[in-house]
Design a protein around this motif. Structure first.
Motif, PDB file in Angstrom:
ATOM      1  N   ARG A  95     -59.759  17.246   4.522  1.00 56.52           N
ATOM      2  CA  ARG A  95     -59.175  18.587   4.634  1.00 56.52           C
ATOM      3  C   ARG A  95     -58.000  18.556   5.617  1.00 56.52           C
ATOM      4  NH1 ARG A  95     -62.756  23.137   7.267  1.00 56.52           N
ATOM      5  NH2 ARG A  95     -62.445  21.674   8.953  1.00 56.52           N
ATOM      6  N   ALA A  96     -58.158  17.887   6.745  1.00 57.73           N
ATOM      7  CA  ALA A  96     -57.078  17.796   7.737  1.00 57.73           C
ATOM      8  C   ALA A  96     -55.863  17.074   7.150  1.00 57.73           C
ATOM      9  CB  ALA A  96     -57.572  17.091   8.989  1.00 57.73           C
ATOM     10  N   ASP A  97     -56.103  16.021   6.364  1.00 59.30           N
ATOM     11  CA  ASP A  97     -54.993  15.307   5.721  1.00 59.30           C
ATOM     12  C   ASP A  97     -54.253  16.211   4.739  1.00 59.30           C
ATOM     13  OD1 ASP A  97     -55.545  13.007   7.125  1.00 59.30           O
ATOM     14  OD2 ASP A  97     -56.648  12.041   5.483  1.00 59.30           O
ATOM     15  N   ILE A  99     -54.160  19.512   4.767  1.00 55.64           N
ATOM     16  CA  ILE A  99     -53.451  20.558   5.508  1.00 55.64           C
ATOM     17  C   ILE A  99     -52.198  19.973   6.155  1.00 55.64           C
ATOM     18  CG2 ILE A  99     -53.582  22.078   7.534  1.00 55.64           C
ATOM     19  CD1 ILE A  99     -56.543  22.538   6.794  1.00 55.64           C
ATOM     20  N   GLY A 100     -52.296  18.764   6.671  1.00 52.39           N
ATOM     21  CA  GLY A 100     -51.133  18.106   7.269  1.00 52.39           C
ATOM     22  C   GLY A 100     -50.039  17.803   6.265  1.00 52.39           C
ATOM     23  N   GLY A 101     -50.407  17.640   4.997  1.00 56.00           N
ATOM     24  CA  GLY A 101     -49.426  17.328   3.967  1.00 56.00           C
ATOM     25  C   GLY A 101     -48.735  18.539   3.378  1.00 56.00           C
ATOM     26  N   ASP A 103     -46.280  21.590   3.269  1.00 60.64           N
ATOM     27  CA  ASP A 103     -45.029  21.955   3.934  1.00 60.64           C
ATOM     28  C   ASP A 103     -45.155  23.407   4.390  1.00 60.64           C
ATOM     29  OD1 ASP A 103     -42.449  21.786   4.880  1.00 60.64           O
ATOM     30  OD2 ASP A 103     -41.568  22.417   2.964  1.00 60.64           O
TER      31      ASP A 103
END
Length: 115
Positions: A95-97, A99-101, A103
């Motif tokens: 999930r963090a990955d 969200i980090g991806g 824009d």
């Protein structure tokens, strides 16, 4: 699921995390009950060995069964809890990955106009 839309995948991951959290909570409750059963079995065996319940082999056998059942339940649920916690950590990392991806846009507050 459309792979191009990470928001949908994030929502699904969050729902899965909630399910896993419920499973982990149930395991914690069973682990506690198992520990209580083991302690109760030990106490009952001690009482039976002291002869406070009279000459009854049923109490001794019952206490041994209570301890063994508690040990089996404890082991099973501790291992399930470990696997579930690992799955939660993996889902949170995914999930963090995602969200980090995404824009993301910065939204600023509009200036306040004084009258």
């Amino acid at each position: 699921m459309i792979e191009d839309d990470p928001i949908d995948e994030i929502s699904e991951i969050e729902a899965r995390i909630e399910e896993l959290a419920e499973i982990a909570e149930r395991c914690r409750k069973v682990v506690l009950a198992s520990k209580i059963a083991i302690g109760g079995g030990v106490a009952l065996l001690f009482i039976a060995l002291l002869g406070l319940l009279g000459p009854s082999p049923v109490a001794a056998l019952g206490s041994i069964a209570l301890m063994l059942g508690g040990i089996v339940s404890l082991g099973s649920n501790v291992s399930t809890l470990r696997v579930t916690d690992a799955a939660i950590r993996a889902a949170e990392a995914r999930r963090a990955d995602l969200i980090g991806g995404i824009d993301l846009r910065v939204v600023r507050d509009a200036p306040v106009k004084l009258m």
